[in-house]
Motif scaffolding. Structure first.
Motif, PDB file in Angstrom:
ATOM      1  N   GLN A  16       0.820  -1.211   0.000  1.00  0.00           N
ATOM      2  CA  GLN A  16       0.000   0.000   0.000  1.00  0.00           C
ATOM      3  C   GLN A  16       0.857   1.266   0.000  1.00  0.00           C
ATOM      4  OE1 GLN A  16      -2.762  -0.861   3.343  1.00  0.00           O
ATOM      5  NE2 GLN A  16      -4.393  -0.716   1.799  1.00  0.00           N
ATOM      6  N   ALA A  17       1.981   1.225   0.716  1.00  0.00           N
ATOM      7  CA  ALA A  17       2.874   2.381   0.775  1.00  0.00           C
ATOM      8  C   ALA A  17       3.552   2.632  -0.571  1.00  0.00           C
ATOM      9  CB  ALA A  17       3.917   2.181   1.868  1.00  0.00           C
ATOM     10  N   ALA A  18       3.657   1.566  -1.396  1.00  0.00           N
ATOM     11  CA  ALA A  18       4.337   1.691  -2.689  1.00  0.00           C
ATOM     12  C   ALA A  18       3.414   2.137  -3.809  1.00  0.00           C
ATOM     13  CB  ALA A  18       4.972   0.349  -3.060  1.00  0.00           C
ATOM     14  N   VAL A  19       2.114   2.142  -3.534  1.00  0.00           N
ATOM     15  CA  VAL A  19       1.138   2.541  -4.549  1.00  0.00           C
ATOM     16  C   VAL A  19       1.374   3.993  -4.962  1.00  0.00           C
ATOM     17  CG1 VAL A  19      -1.305   3.085  -4.873  1.00  0.00           C
ATOM     18  CG2 VAL A  19      -0.642   0.882  -3.923  1.00  0.00           C
ATOM     19  N   ASP A  20       1.284   4.218  -6.293  1.00  0.00           N
ATOM     20  CA  ASP A  20       1.461   5.572  -6.833  1.00  0.00           C
ATOM     21  C   ASP A  20       2.801   6.159  -6.408  1.00  0.00           C
ATOM     22  OD1 ASP A  20       0.706   7.737  -8.385  1.00  0.00           O
ATOM     23  OD2 ASP A  20      -0.286   8.770  -6.729  1.00  0.00           O
ATOM     24  N   GLY A  21       3.825   5.297  -6.360  1.00  0.00           N
ATOM     25  CA  GLY A  21       5.145   5.771  -5.947  1.00  0.00           C
ATOM     26  C   GLY A  21       6.224   4.809  -6.405  1.00  0.00           C
ATOM     27  N   ALA A  50       3.217  -2.306 -12.126  1.00  0.00           N
ATOM     28  CA  ALA A  50       1.759  -2.229 -12.011  1.00  0.00           C
ATOM     29  C   ALA A  50       1.336  -1.649 -10.665  1.00  0.00           C
ATOM     30  CB  ALA A  50       1.148  -3.610 -12.209  1.00  0.00           C
ATOM     31  N   ILE A  51       1.993  -2.050  -9.599  1.00  0.00           N
ATOM     32  CA  ILE A  51       1.643  -1.540  -8.263  1.00  0.00           C
ATOM     33  C   ILE A  51       1.901  -0.050  -8.186  1.00  0.00           C
ATOM     34  CG2 ILE A  51       2.336  -1.586  -5.828  1.00  0.00           C
ATOM     35  CD1 ILE A  51       2.771  -4.649  -6.228  1.00  0.00           C
ATOM     36  N   ALA A  52       3.016   0.391  -8.745  1.00  0.00           N
ATOM     37  CA  ALA A  52       3.358   1.816  -8.720  1.00  0.00           C
ATOM     38  C   ALA A  52       2.364   2.649  -9.516  1.00  0.00           C
ATOM     39  CB  ALA A  52       4.772   2.027  -9.256  1.00  0.00           C
ATOM     40  N   GLU A  53       1.695   2.029 -10.482  1.00  0.00           N
ATOM     41  CA  GLU A  53       0.751   2.764 -11.334  1.00  0.00           C
ATOM     42  C   GLU A  53      -0.655   2.842 -10.734  1.00  0.00           C
ATOM     43  OE1 GLU A  53       0.940   0.643 -14.998  1.00  0.00           O
ATOM     44  OE2 GLU A  53       2.734   1.719 -15.704  1.00  0.00           O
ATOM     45  N   GLN A  54      -0.907   2.096  -9.650  1.00  0.00           N
ATOM     46  CA  GLN A  54      -2.251   2.076  -9.065  1.00  0.00           C
ATOM     47  C   GLN A  54      -2.507   3.334  -8.239  1.00  0.00           C
ATOM     48  OE1 GLN A  54      -4.328  -0.545  -9.979  1.00  0.00           O
ATOM     49  NE2 GLN A  54      -2.495  -0.964 -11.214  1.00  0.00           N
ATOM     50  N   ALA A  55      -3.740   3.808  -8.266  1.00  0.00           N
ATOM     51  CA  ALA A  55      -4.131   4.932  -7.409  1.00  0.00           C
ATOM     52  C   ALA A  55      -4.343   4.461  -5.983  1.00  0.00           C
ATOM     53  CB  ALA A  55      -5.396   5.590  -7.943  1.00  0.00           C
ATOM     54  N   SER A  56      -4.811   3.219  -5.814  1.00  0.00           N
ATOM     55  CA  SER A  56      -4.991   2.643  -4.492  1.00  0.00           C
ATOM     56  C   SER A  56      -5.146   1.130  -4.627  1.00  0.00           C
ATOM     57  CB  SER A  56      -6.223   3.233  -3.794  1.00  0.00           C
ATOM     58  OG  SER A  56      -7.410   2.833  -4.465  1.00  0.00           O
ATOM     59  N   ILE A  57      -4.802   0.411  -3.567  1.00  0.00           N
ATOM     60  CA  ILE A  57      -5.050  -1.024  -3.460  1.00  0.00           C
ATOM     61  C   ILE A  57      -5.625  -1.232  -2.069  1.00  0.00           C
ATOM     62  CG2 ILE A  57      -4.043  -3.338  -3.448  1.00  0.00           C
ATOM     63  CD1 ILE A  57      -1.893  -2.363  -5.332  1.00  0.00           C
ATOM     64  N   ILE A  58      -6.940  -1.418  -2.004  1.00  0.00           N
ATOM     65  CA  ILE A  58      -7.613  -1.332  -0.700  1.00  0.00           C
ATOM     66  C   ILE A  58      -7.509  -2.615   0.119  1.00  0.00           C
ATOM     67  CG2 ILE A  58      -9.212   0.437  -1.495  1.00  0.00           C
ATOM     68  CD1 ILE A  58     -11.343  -1.775  -1.772  1.00  0.00           C
ATOM     69  N   ASP A  59      -7.338  -3.757  -0.562  1.00  0.00           N
ATOM     70  CA  ASP A  59      -7.252  -5.008   0.193  1.00  0.00           C
ATOM     71  C   ASP A  59      -6.519  -6.050  -0.642  1.00  0.00           C
ATOM     72  OD1 ASP A  59      -9.137  -5.797  -1.722  1.00  0.00           O
ATOM     73  OD2 ASP A  59     -10.828  -5.553  -0.359  1.00  0.00           O
ATOM     74  N   VAL A  60      -6.342  -7.230  -0.069  1.00  0.00           N
ATOM     75  CA  VAL A  60      -5.596  -8.280  -0.755  1.00  0.00           C
ATOM     76  C   VAL A  60      -6.316  -8.717  -2.029  1.00  0.00           C
ATOM     77  CG1 VAL A  60      -4.706 -10.641  -0.566  1.00  0.00           C
ATOM     78  CG2 VAL A  60      -4.508  -9.080   1.375  1.00  0.00           C
ATOM     79  N   ALA A  61      -7.637  -8.719  -2.013  1.00  0.00           N
ATOM     80  CA  ALA A  61      -8.390  -9.093  -3.218  1.00  0.00           C
ATOM     81  C   ALA A  61      -8.083  -8.141  -4.368  1.00  0.00           C
ATOM     82  CB  ALA A  61      -9.888  -9.101  -2.916  1.00  0.00           C
TER      83      ALA A  61
END
Length: 222
Positions: A16-21, A50-61
């Protein structure tokens, strides 16, 4: 068990900390610590992107969805080519795996967006590989009739091509000649029948025994 849960929570917090970063620190051991997550270690670098390009990842799903999309993309092959009567722009190009009788097994296009030919009739598509015969359908669009100078509307019309299989990235040109092969198949899309028809059409219309000249090369390359 408590330690595993704590490690899973900590690893997901890293994601989550790596999202959008910067996701370069998200490695196999990070993902492996997340309980219930499945992934392919060889795709680690693609996961980071892909993770860095996400605006958010709210849960494991939600993370699993990102992982699955990357895996699908990594397993895909790239098809490129053109749709030609003249150059047909605005045509939608779809790839289907089929049985020998022509019945559809699966749509092979990857992604939600349609594959549309550009102003020069060219397209690029990411598809799922298959060992089955492949029916390619280019429908709608329009082209300029060189003899009359008039625009020809292809709405509700299509051109098709048949591939023996789709196991590697390659070029496929869809033309009236490839459509002739599909029509003459008359419901028999077996490997032997398609090979015979491709040879027959290539000999009759192009004067060659090399059927690849019919749908692997654009007319400008002939």
């Amino acid at each position: 068990l408590i330690d595993e849960v704590n490690a899973s929570v900590a690893a997901f917090a890293e994601v989550q900390a790596a999202v959008d970063g910067d996701a370069s620190g998200i490695v196999g051991s990070t993902l492996n610590a997340i309980i219930g997550l499945t992934f392919t270690p060889a795709n680690e670098t693609a996961y980071q992107t892909a993770i860095a390009e996400q605006a958010s990842i709210i849960d494991v799903a939600a993370l699993q969805v990102v992982i699955d999309e990357v895996d699908t993309q990594q397993d895909s092959i790239s098809m490129e080519g053109s749709v030609v009567a003249n150059e047909i722009s605005g045509a939608t190009v779809e790839f289907f795996s089929i049985n020998d009788d022509g019945s559809i097994i699966d749509k092979l296009n990857i992604g939600g967006a349609d594959v549309i030919t550009d102003a020069n009739g060219n397209y690029t598509a990411q598809i799922k590989p298959t060992d089955s015969r492949v029916l390619v359908v280019a429908k709608n669009g329009n082209y300029l009739d060189e003899s009359t100078g008039l625009n020809v509307d292809m709405t509700n019309q299509s051109l098709r091509a048949v591939m023996d299989q789709a196991s590697n990235s390659e070029t496929l040109v869809i033309t009236p000649l490839s459509e002739a092969v599909a029509q003459l198949a008359e419901g028999d899309f077996s490997q032997a029948k398609i090979a015979m028809l491709r040879q027959q059409i290539a000999q009759e219309f192009l004067g060659t025994n090399d059927p690849d000249l019919m749908d692997k090369l654009r007319p400008v390359d002939l």
